[in-house]
Motif scaffolding. Structure first.
Motif, PDB file in Angstrom:
ATOM      1  N   THR A 108      44.112  34.796  47.246  1.00 48.15           N
ATOM      2  CA  THR A 108      43.376  36.382  46.951  1.00 48.15           C
ATOM      3  C   THR A 108      43.132  37.660  47.875  1.00 48.15           C
ATOM      4  OG1 THR A 108      41.099  35.152  47.881  1.00 48.15           O
ATOM      5  CG2 THR A 108      42.112  34.230  45.687  1.00 48.15           C
ATOM      6  N   ARG A 109      42.992  38.393  47.708  1.00 43.54           N
ATOM      7  CA  ARG A 109      42.681  39.729  48.227  1.00 43.54           C
ATOM      8  C   ARG A 109      41.426  40.010  47.954  1.00 43.54           C
ATOM      9  NH1 ARG A 109      46.484  44.163  46.468  1.00 43.54           N
ATOM     10  NH2 ARG A 109      45.657  43.692  44.604  1.00 43.54           N
ATOM     11  N   ARG A 110      40.875  40.588  49.430  1.00 45.39           N
ATOM     12  CA  ARG A 110      39.163  40.758  48.713  1.00 45.39           C
ATOM     13  C   ARG A 110      39.105  42.524  49.927  1.00 45.39           C
ATOM     14  NH1 ARG A 110      37.029  36.573  51.670  1.00 45.39           N
ATOM     15  NH2 ARG A 110      37.497  35.658  49.395  1.00 45.39           N
ATOM     16  N   ALA A 111      39.067  43.363  49.262  1.00 45.70           N
ATOM     17  CA  ALA A 111      39.492  44.912  49.906  1.00 45.70           C
ATOM     18  C   ALA A 111      37.812  45.466  50.781  1.00 45.70           C
ATOM     19  CB  ALA A 111      39.456  46.123  48.990  1.00 45.70           C
ATOM     20  N   ALA A 267      46.053  30.022  37.391  1.00 45.64           N
ATOM     21  CA  ALA A 267      44.834  29.942  38.918  1.00 45.64           C
ATOM     22  C   ALA A 267      44.727  31.280  39.076  1.00 45.64           C
ATOM     23  CB  ALA A 267      45.550  29.195  40.069  1.00 45.64           C
ATOM     24  N   GLN A 268      46.034  31.851  39.257  1.00 40.85           N
ATOM     25  CA  GLN A 268      45.261  33.414  40.039  1.00 40.85           C
ATOM     26  C   GLN A 268      44.244  34.367  38.728  1.00 40.85           C
ATOM     27  OE1 GLN A 268      46.785  35.184  42.273  1.00 40.85           O
ATOM     28  NE2 GLN A 268      46.321  33.003  43.375  1.00 40.85           N
ATOM     29  N   GLN A 269      44.394  33.897  37.616  1.00 45.00           N
ATOM     30  CA  GLN A 269      43.347  34.154  36.562  1.00 45.00           C
ATOM     31  C   GLN A 269      42.467  33.728  36.723  1.00 45.00           C
ATOM     32  OE1 GLN A 269      44.255  37.076  33.997  1.00 45.00           O
ATOM     33  NE2 GLN A 269      42.536  37.192  34.910  1.00 45.00           N
ATOM     34  N   MET A 270      42.430  32.265  37.385  1.00 44.89           N
ATOM     35  CA  MET A 270      40.667  32.039  37.633  1.00 44.89           C
ATOM     36  C   MET A 270      40.109  32.480  38.647  1.00 44.89           C
ATOM     37  SD  MET A 270      41.949  27.574  36.625  1.00 44.89           S
ATOM     38  CE  MET A 270      39.923  27.277  36.633  1.00 44.89           C
ATOM     39  N   TYR A 271      41.082  32.772  39.516  1.00 51.61           N
ATOM     40  CA  TYR A 271      39.753  33.017  40.968  1.00 51.61           C
ATOM     41  C   TYR A 271      40.182  34.758  41.115  1.00 51.61           C
ATOM     42  CZ  TYR A 271      42.371  30.000  45.069  1.00 51.61           C
ATOM     43  OH  TYR A 271      42.346  29.307  45.704  1.00 51.61           O
ATOM     44  N   ALA A 272      40.509  35.025  40.247  1.00 54.89           N
ATOM     45  CA  ALA A 272      40.134  36.172  39.960  1.00 54.89           C
ATOM     46  C   ALA A 272      38.824  36.451  38.412  1.00 54.89           C
ATOM     47  CB  ALA A 272      41.229  37.592  38.972  1.00 54.89           C
ATOM     48  N   ASP A 273      38.708  36.080  37.591  1.00 56.73           N
ATOM     49  CA  ASP A 273      37.568  36.014  36.413  1.00 56.73           C
ATOM     50  C   ASP A 273      35.919  35.112  37.230  1.00 56.73           C
ATOM     51  OD1 ASP A 273      39.213  37.205  34.911  1.00 56.73           O
ATOM     52  OD2 ASP A 273      40.159  35.454  33.449  1.00 56.73           O
ATOM     53  N   LEU A 274      36.858  34.149  38.497  1.00 56.83           N
ATOM     54  CA  LEU A 274      34.411  33.596  38.627  1.00 56.83           C
ATOM     55  C   LEU A 274      34.601  33.792  40.331  1.00 56.83           C
ATOM     56  CD1 LEU A 274      36.696  29.778  38.419  1.00 56.83           C
ATOM     57  CD2 LEU A 274      34.852  31.307  37.095  1.00 56.83           C
ATOM     58  N   ASN A 275      35.789  34.723  40.740  1.00 54.27           N
ATOM     59  CA  ASN A 275      34.939  34.393  42.265  1.00 54.27           C
ATOM     60  C   ASN A 275      35.209  36.403  42.503  1.00 54.27           C
ATOM     61  OD1 ASN A 275      34.782  31.809  42.433  1.00 54.27           O
ATOM     62  ND2 ASN A 275      37.009  32.821  43.793  1.00 54.27           N
ATOM     63  N   TYR A 276      35.283  37.133  41.847  1.00 52.26           N
ATOM     64  CA  TYR A 276      35.515  38.498  41.466  1.00 52.26           C
ATOM     65  C   TYR A 276      36.797  39.516  42.764  1.00 52.26           C
ATOM     66  CZ  TYR A 276      32.334  38.266  37.827  1.00 52.26           C
ATOM     67  OH  TYR A 276      30.622  38.016  36.906  1.00 52.26           O
ATOM     68  N   GLU A 277      37.502  38.125  43.205  1.00 52.17           N
ATOM     69  CA  GLU A 277      38.902  39.009  44.058  1.00 52.17           C
ATOM     70  C   GLU A 277      39.987  38.803  43.684  1.00 52.17           C
ATOM     71  OE1 GLU A 277      38.251  35.222  47.385  1.00 52.17           O
ATOM     72  OE2 GLU A 277      38.414  34.420  45.823  1.00 52.17           O
ATOM     73  N   TYR A 278      41.089  39.443  44.248  1.00 55.50           N
ATOM     74  CA  TYR A 278      42.278  40.362  43.020  1.00 55.50           C
ATOM     75  C   TYR A 278      43.496  39.458  43.990  1.00 55.50           C
ATOM     76  CZ  TYR A 278      40.172  44.721  43.721  1.00 55.50           C
ATOM     77  OH  TYR A 278      39.548  45.893  43.450  1.00 55.50           O
ATOM     78  N   PRO A 279      43.759  38.855  42.848  1.00 59.00           N
ATOM     79  CA  PRO A 279      44.669  38.131  42.938  1.00 59.00           C
ATOM     80  C   PRO A 279      45.470  38.529  43.602  1.00 59.00           C
ATOM     81  CG  PRO A 279      44.380  38.587  40.322  1.00 59.00           C
ATOM     82  CD  PRO A 279      43.741  39.457  41.147  1.00 59.00           C
ATOM     83  N   VAL A 280      46.239  38.238  44.337  1.00 51.77           N
ATOM     84  CA  VAL A 280      47.753  38.304  45.087  1.00 51.77           C
ATOM     85  C   VAL A 280      49.278  38.495  44.346  1.00 51.77           C
ATOM     86  CG1 VAL A 280      47.075  37.377  47.608  1.00 51.77           C
ATOM     87  CG2 VAL A 280      48.248  35.846  46.061  1.00 51.77           C
ATOM     88  N   ARG A 281      49.357  37.091  42.910  1.00 50.66           N
ATOM     89  CA  ARG A 281      50.276  37.363  42.251  1.00 50.66           C
ATOM     90  C   ARG A 281      50.030  39.112  41.698  1.00 50.66           C
ATOM     91  NH1 ARG A 281      53.007  32.721  38.726  1.00 50.66           N
ATOM     92  NH2 ARG A 281      54.486  34.124  37.493  1.00 50.66           N
ATOM     93  N   GLU A 282      51.189  39.469  41.509  1.00 45.98           N
ATOM     94  CA  GLU A 282      51.567  40.765  40.976  1.00 45.98           C
ATOM     95  C   GLU A 282      50.826  40.346  38.823  1.00 45.98           C
ATOM     96  OE1 GLU A 282      54.802  43.071  42.353  1.00 45.98           O
ATOM     97  OE2 GLU A 282      53.838  43.251  43.911  1.00 45.98           O
ATOM     98  N   GLY A 283      50.787  41.457  38.607  1.00 44.23           N
ATOM     99  CA  GLY A 283      50.500  40.707  36.606  1.00 44.23           C
ATOM    100  C   GLY A 283      49.631  40.623  36.582  1.00 44.23           C
ATOM    101  N   VAL A 284      48.573  40.119  37.308  1.00 45.90           N
ATOM    102  CA  VAL A 284      47.281  39.071  36.790  1.00 45.90           C
ATOM    103  C   VAL A 284      46.102  40.420  36.948  1.00 45.90           C
ATOM    104  CG1 VAL A 284      46.175  37.028  37.239  1.00 45.90           C
ATOM    105  CG2 VAL A 284      48.054  36.590  38.040  1.00 45.90           C
ATOM    106  N   THR A 285      45.285  40.044  35.880  1.00 43.26           N
ATOM    107  CA  THR A 285      44.622  40.800  35.738  1.00 43.26           C
ATOM    108  C   THR A 285      43.409  41.325  36.389  1.00 43.26           C
ATOM    109  OG1 THR A 285      45.500  41.547  33.227  1.00 43.26           O
ATOM    110  CG2 THR A 285      43.455  42.893  33.759  1.00 43.26           C
ATOM    111  N   PRO A 286      42.775  41.573  37.227  1.00 45.45           N
ATOM    112  CA  PRO A 286      41.309  41.654  38.111  1.00 45.45           C
ATOM    113  C   PRO A 286      40.740  41.319  36.978  1.00 45.45           C
ATOM    114  CG  PRO A 286      42.755  43.838  38.801  1.00 45.45           C
ATOM    115  CD  PRO A 286      43.128  43.404  37.342  1.00 45.45           C
ATOM    116  N   ALA A 287      39.220  40.772  37.320  1.00 43.84           N
ATOM    117  CA  ALA A 287      37.900  40.595  35.909  1.00 43.84           C
ATOM    118  C   ALA A 287      37.507  42.149  35.591  1.00 43.84           C
ATOM    119  CB  ALA A 287      37.221  39.930  36.684  1.00 43.84           C
ATOM    120  N   SER A 288      36.933  41.437  34.428  1.00 48.07           N
ATOM    121  CA  SER A 288      36.397  43.099  33.671  1.00 48.07           C
ATOM    122  C   SER A 288      35.889  44.239  34.528  1.00 48.07           C
ATOM    123  CB  SER A 288      35.808  42.603  32.612  1.00 48.07           C
ATOM    124  OG  SER A 288      34.585  42.126  32.250  1.00 48.07           O
TER     125      SER A 288
END
Length: 324
Positions: A108-111, A267-288
């Motif tokens: 995951t990425r964190r800016a 898993a990348q979508q779960m990372y995004a939705d649960l932890n508000y991190e940016y997925p490293v995998r392209e095409g996965v939508t960040p949390a709303s």
């Protein structure tokens, strides 16, 4: 790190983790449900690398989960991680977010963003990391310790782009602009803006999402504006959470299956939705909540290049007396 080695079983996947259990348990449950492989986890705030060194070939660890490019780089530089070549991992994870020899992989990425007061700072008034040293911000900036891993990585990225001399000048200017002695965590910097202690702060993006989603922390977060720095130039510095297969992993096939799962779409979508991190995998939508901040340009300098300057960054923090 007090969990006994005897608690680990063969044919499972044994994980040493710097990531807190509540952040990764949903991912572990999903992996076990899909594969039937049990995941055993030992969590620690520190000391994992030292334990791996001490255990050597007798280590039961298959996978190490960690945060920050510095810790990932140490796994590789101390020869504690296994070089692996996985078509799945190479496909799912962009090259700038994985070790060139496969000794670690970002998950995951964190800016590393700038926060500003909505009331006391005009939108667009600060747009670059370099602006933090401008004397207009004298007594108006808050940060945590200069030696904290994420700040070390940011300073290292400045060295990579500007060289040591220019970066030291910048860091001295930033220190001169501090409103208080560096302290606390990233969320404390946002609270300091809400409390009027400072007008500008530096922190990781996902903490903003965490605060906005928590009714008890939402108020202070709403007092601050998130700014993605350097969008007209090299882009915003990002750091990683990531994983590596341990050098002496006894269950390498299971370890590889676990890493490939963590890089997959579910898993990348779960990372995004649960932890508000940016997925490293392209095409996965960040949390709303995160999507509302809009897209941003990330610095594409490979993080293993930035990691080369971490030692110089730490010495620079001491040299300028940043935390004094």
């Amino acid at each position: 790190m007090a969990a006994p080695v005897a608690g680990f079983a063969a044919e499972d996947v044994n994980v040493y983790s710097y990531r807190q259990p509540y952040l990764i348990q949903p991912l572990i449950d999903a992996f076990s449900e899909e594969t039937g492989i049990k995941v055993n986890v030992v969590f620690a705030k520190q000391g994992i690398l030292e334990r791996l060194e001490r255990e050597g070939r007798n280590s039961p660890a298959d996978v190490v989960l960690t945060v920050d490019i510095g810790r990932l780089d140490e796994l590789a530089s101390k020869d504690l991680s296994l070089a692996v070549d996985s078509e799945t991992l190479n496909k799912n994870i962009p090259a700038e977010y994985r070790h060139p020899e496969g000794k670690w992989f970002g998950l995951t990425r964190r800016a590393r963003v700038i926060y500003t007061s909505k009331d006391r700072v005009e939108e667009g008034e600060i747009t670059r990391y370099e602006d933090l040293a401008d004397n207009r911000w004298n007594d108006r900036v808050c940060t945590r310790s200069g030696k904290q891993d994420y700040n070390v990585a940011l300073i290292a990225s400045m060295i990579a782009h500007h060289g040591e001399a220019e970066t030291e000048k910048w860091l001295r200017g930033l220190k001169d602009n501090l409103a208080r002695k560096p302290q606390g965590g990233d969320r404390d910097q946002i609270r300091a803006i809400a409390e009027g202690v400072c007008d500008v702060a530096v922190g990781n993006s996902y903490y903003y999402g965490v605060m906005l989603s928590d009714p008890e922390q939402k108020g202070p977060a709403e007092a601050a504006r998130l700014v993605f720095p350097n969008q007209d130039g090299r882009g915003t510095h990002v750091n990683l959470s990531g994983a590596a297969i341990a050098k002496h992993a006894p269950n390498r096939e299971n370890a590889m299956a676990f890493l490939e799962f963590l890089s997959g779409e579910e898993a990348q979508q779960m990372y995004a939705d649960l932890n508000y991190e940016y997925p490293v995998r392209e095409g996965v939508t960040p949390a709303s909540i995160v999507s509302e901040w809009g897209d941003f340009k990330a610095d594409d300098l490979p993080l293993d290049e930035i990691a080369k300057y971490r030692e110089a960054a730490v010495k620079m923090v001491d040299r300028v007396g940043y935390d004094n």
